[in-house]
Scaffold this active site. Structure first.
Site, mmCIF file in Angstrom:
data_model
loop_
_atom_site.group_PDB
_atom_site.id
_atom_site.type_symbol
_atom_site.label_atom_id
_atom_site.label_comp_id
_atom_site.label_asym_id
_atom_site.label_seq_id
_atom_site.Cartn_x
_atom_site.Cartn_y
_atom_site.Cartn_z
ATOM 1 N N GLU A 61 0.821 -1.218 0.000
ATOM 2 C CA GLU A 61 0.000 0.000 0.000
ATOM 3 C C GLU A 61 0.852 1.264 0.000
ATOM 4 O O GLU A 61 0.450 2.315 -0.468
ATOM 5 C CB GLU A 61 -0.905 -0.013 1.241
ATOM 6 C CG GLU A 61 -1.838 1.152 1.355
ATOM 7 C CD GLU A 61 -3.069 0.822 2.182
ATOM 8 O OE1 GLU A 61 -3.544 -0.329 2.112
ATOM 9 O OE2 GLU A 61 -3.567 1.712 2.891
ATOM 10 N N ASP A 94 -2.641 -3.107 2.792
ATOM 11 C CA ASP A 94 -3.082 -3.313 4.171
ATOM 12 C C ASP A 94 -4.248 -4.295 4.250
ATOM 13 O O ASP A 94 -5.112 -4.322 3.368
ATOM 14 C CB ASP A 94 -3.495 -1.986 4.815
ATOM 15 C CG ASP A 94 -2.296 -1.070 5.056
ATOM 16 O OD1 ASP A 94 -1.147 -1.504 4.800
ATOM 17 O OD2 ASP A 94 -2.508 0.075 5.488
ATOM 18 N N TYR A 144 4.176 3.584 12.026
ATOM 19 C CA TYR A 144 3.093 4.082 11.180
ATOM 20 C C TYR A 144 2.061 4.894 11.980
ATOM 21 O O TYR A 144 1.498 4.408 12.959
ATOM 22 C CB TYR A 144 2.423 2.890 10.496
ATOM 23 C CG TYR A 144 1.293 3.282 9.599
ATOM 24 C CD1 TYR A 144 1.564 3.831 8.353
ATOM 25 C CD2 TYR A 144 -0.016 3.144 10.007
ATOM 26 C CE1 TYR A 144 0.528 4.226 7.542
ATOM 27 C CE2 TYR A 144 -1.054 3.534 9.194
ATOM 28 C CZ TYR A 144 -0.769 4.078 7.961
ATOM 29 O OH TYR A 144 -1.797 4.472 7.164
#
Length: 607
Positions: free
Chosen positions: A7, A110, A320
């Site tokens: 992604e 994801d 993240y």
DNA sequence: GCAAGGTC
């Protein structure tokens, strides 16, 4: 050649590292017979109205119901207007080249609905026919990646997930684009009056709270306070009853057996309760909780905090950021003790980092089942260099919270003293015995700052003490406060929790309104439309915002429940239910809301 | 000119 597509670049790099592939190319990596490429989130979106022949904004076009949706490259605004984002176009070309060469594609976007959509839109846009398999992992540790590759799933296992994602996307387009044009046209086309499944309920929450706050009539009430003296150490006790009138309070005041009234020891201690309370450490941060804390501590907007975190993430200093989970898995937890040691020289909490070495860490934030697409935000342990003061502040909130989350419980003693002096009075106080996790920031508990007494003197049941002072206190009931960014973010997260219908509430239990990645943008959208403004820290509606609210407040589009209804149906589609049935209902709702908005217009003055 | 979703 097998092509793995992630992604975002960071995930592709992590996977490439596990494979031992290190050759960097433009837009991908390669090695060991694999190539590793990536998207940047959604590269493609549903094409805008003009691509179906709906030119301009015109009542004749409404409702716009495309027979079949098209995809177009993500746009970017430049001085020449809105154009295809060149970096997206370039990456799509790279992906196309790799897919053309591929024998097989491995989908590593994801593990969720949008991740599936990101890949499928690319795949279909490029008219690719190559076979693909799905990597489905929820953490990006080496072990999780290896395990995931041993258990690749057939791509078709996720067809229904794609259908639900595509339905979500189309539904938002249909309702949002049509309702926006309808309301804008009905208001005489004086600028854009946008509406949408997420932004409109959010606006409604802000407006409803504003009106409730503005129209609140405070109630006055009275209390009686006495001061009690224990060997020179005084504390304040308050009447157990509240009184509607000053006269009622006066009656109680007159009964107080204070020193001036001729009672040298008129305060009789009826009871002393001292309860120890354990306060467990807070959970690690997800994006929303960090945005709330940064707003409270530093006044940063949700958007600013997200931007600062993105800087730190790109500098490889934090994990993240756009995560909705406040937990980590056992695999990540295994690395935490070493991570903590990296903060032993930190100017503010080095001491606490050192104190944590060798002690048993709290596992409150460790729960693999509660890790969704991404785990909670952690520092990576890389040494920061040249951070701006704002970046440093956010970084310290991430690092400090990590130390708090794995720290020990805070042990408090809560004391309640009941005093008889004509009538009953109580005093309560809190004393921290062992600070535990609270030692990290060493700040007073904000929610408890109104407590009258921080600590109370040691008194015994049955003691008689002097009451040197007494007074009537006049108080007012307070309205719910206006929303600020912190409280709005929290309200968006929990928007589903106040829904009465059990099934709808369940459908929204893990989502709320919007997603962690989009909530900051929603607030910015409402500001850009001049629906709301920032006044100090508060978010307040403008006359335009209130006018729009008045038009839509009783309609479905302004209810958080709408998202719940959709989520429930989308989950059924994931389980194999009919797509056509749902889209049919969405289209009929689109027709209905469009007609209604055109008819009603916006009579109130929207300038 | 417009949705909501993702990310640099």
């Amino acid at each position: 050649m097998k092509v793995i597509i992630a992604e975002k670049p960071s995930v592709a790099r992590e996977i490439a590292k596990v494979f031992g592939a290190t050759t960097k190319k433009d837009g991908y990596m390669e090695g060991k017979g694999y190539t590793f490429t990536w998207a940047f989130g959604h590269l493609l979106q549903l094409a805008p109205p003009q691509e179906y022949g709906f030119y301009g904004w015109s009542v004749q076009n409404l409702p716009m119901l495309p027979q079949k949706f098209k995809l177009s490259i993500r746009k970017v605004k430049t001085k020449d207007g809105v154009v295809d984002d060149p970096s997206v176009k370039k990456q799509l070309d790279i992906i196309k080249g790799l897919f053309d060469e591929a024998t097989e594609i491995i989908v590593a976007t994801d593990a969720g609905r949008e991740g599936e959509l990101i890949f499928r839109y690319i795949y279909y846009y490029l008219k690719c026919k190559k076979p693909f398999k799905r990597l489905w992992i929820s953490s990006q540790t080496d072990a999780a990646i290896k395990d995931g590759f041993r258990n690749l799933k057939p791509g078709s296992d996720y067809d229904t997930l794609f259908y639900s994602a595509h339905c979500r996307s189309q539904s938002d387009w249909l309702v949002g684009m049509n309702a926006t044009q309808a309301l804008s046209l009905a208001s005489g086309n004086r600028g854009v009056l946008s509406l949408g499944r997420v932004q409109t309920p959010t606006l409604a929450m802000i407006c409803a709270r504003y009106l409730e706050n503005k129209n609140f009539v405070p109630q006055i009430y009275f209390q009686v306070a006495i001061q009690v003296d224990k060997d020179g150490q005084v504390f304040r006790a308050i009447s157990t009853e509240n009184f509607k009138t000053r006269e009622d309070a006066q009656i109680i005041l007159d009964k107080v057996e204070d020193v001036a009234a001729g009672f040298p020891n008129g305060g009789h201690i009826l009871s002393v309760e001292a309860k120890p309370r354990k306060e467990p450490p807070p959970l690690l941060h997800d994006l929303s909780s960090l945005q709330q804390e940064a707003n409270k501590r530093k006044g940063f907007t949700a958007d600013q905090t997200l931007g600062l975190l993105q800087n730190l993430y790109e500098g490889k200093l934090v994990t993240y950021p756009r995560t909705g989970s406040r937990y980590i898995g056992d695999d990540v937890f295994a690395g935490v003790p070493e991570l903590i040691t990296k903060f032993e020289n930190h100017p503010d909490f080095g001491k606490q980092a050192t104190a944590l070495s060798g002690v048993k860490l709290s596992k409150r934030s460790v729960n693999a089942k509660k890790v969704t697409d991404h785990h909670a935000i952690l520092p990576t342990g890389e040494k920061p260099n040249h951070l701006t003061p704002d970046q440093q502040a956010v970084y310290d909130m991430v690092a400090g919270r990590m130390l708090e989350a794995f720290h020990q419980d805070c042990i408090k003693e809560i004391t309640k003293i009941t005093v008889q002096s004509g009538s009953k009075f109580t005093a309560s106080g809190t004393v921290i015995n062992t600070p535990g996790w609270r030692a990290v920031f060493n700040e007073p508990d904000e929610e408890k700052k109104d407590e009258e007494n921080a600590s109370l003197p040691k008194v015994q049941q049955g003691e008689n003490l002097p009451v040197p002072q007494k007074a009537i206190l006049e108080k007012q009931t307070k309205p719910k406060p206006l929303y600020n960014e912190a409280s709005l973010l929290k309200a968006l997260e929990t928007a589903g929790k106040e829904i009465d219908d059990e099934e709808l509430r369940y459908a929204m239990k893990d989502s709320g309104l919007g997603t962690p990645a989009t909530r900051a943008a929603i607030i910015e959208t409402l500001i850009k439309r001049t629906y709301i403004t920032r006044e100090k820290k508060n978010l307040v509606p403008t006359t335009t915002g209130l006018a729009v609210y008045e038009v839509v407040k009783h309609r479905q589009i302004a209810q958080a429940e709408l998202t719940g209804t959709w989520e429930k149906r989308l989950e059924e589609i994931r389980g194999g239910a009919s797509i056509e049935a749902f889209l049919g209902e969405i289209k009929s709702y689109t027709r209905e809301i469009t007609v209604e908005l055109l008819k009603t217009g916006i009579a109130t003055a929207v300038k």
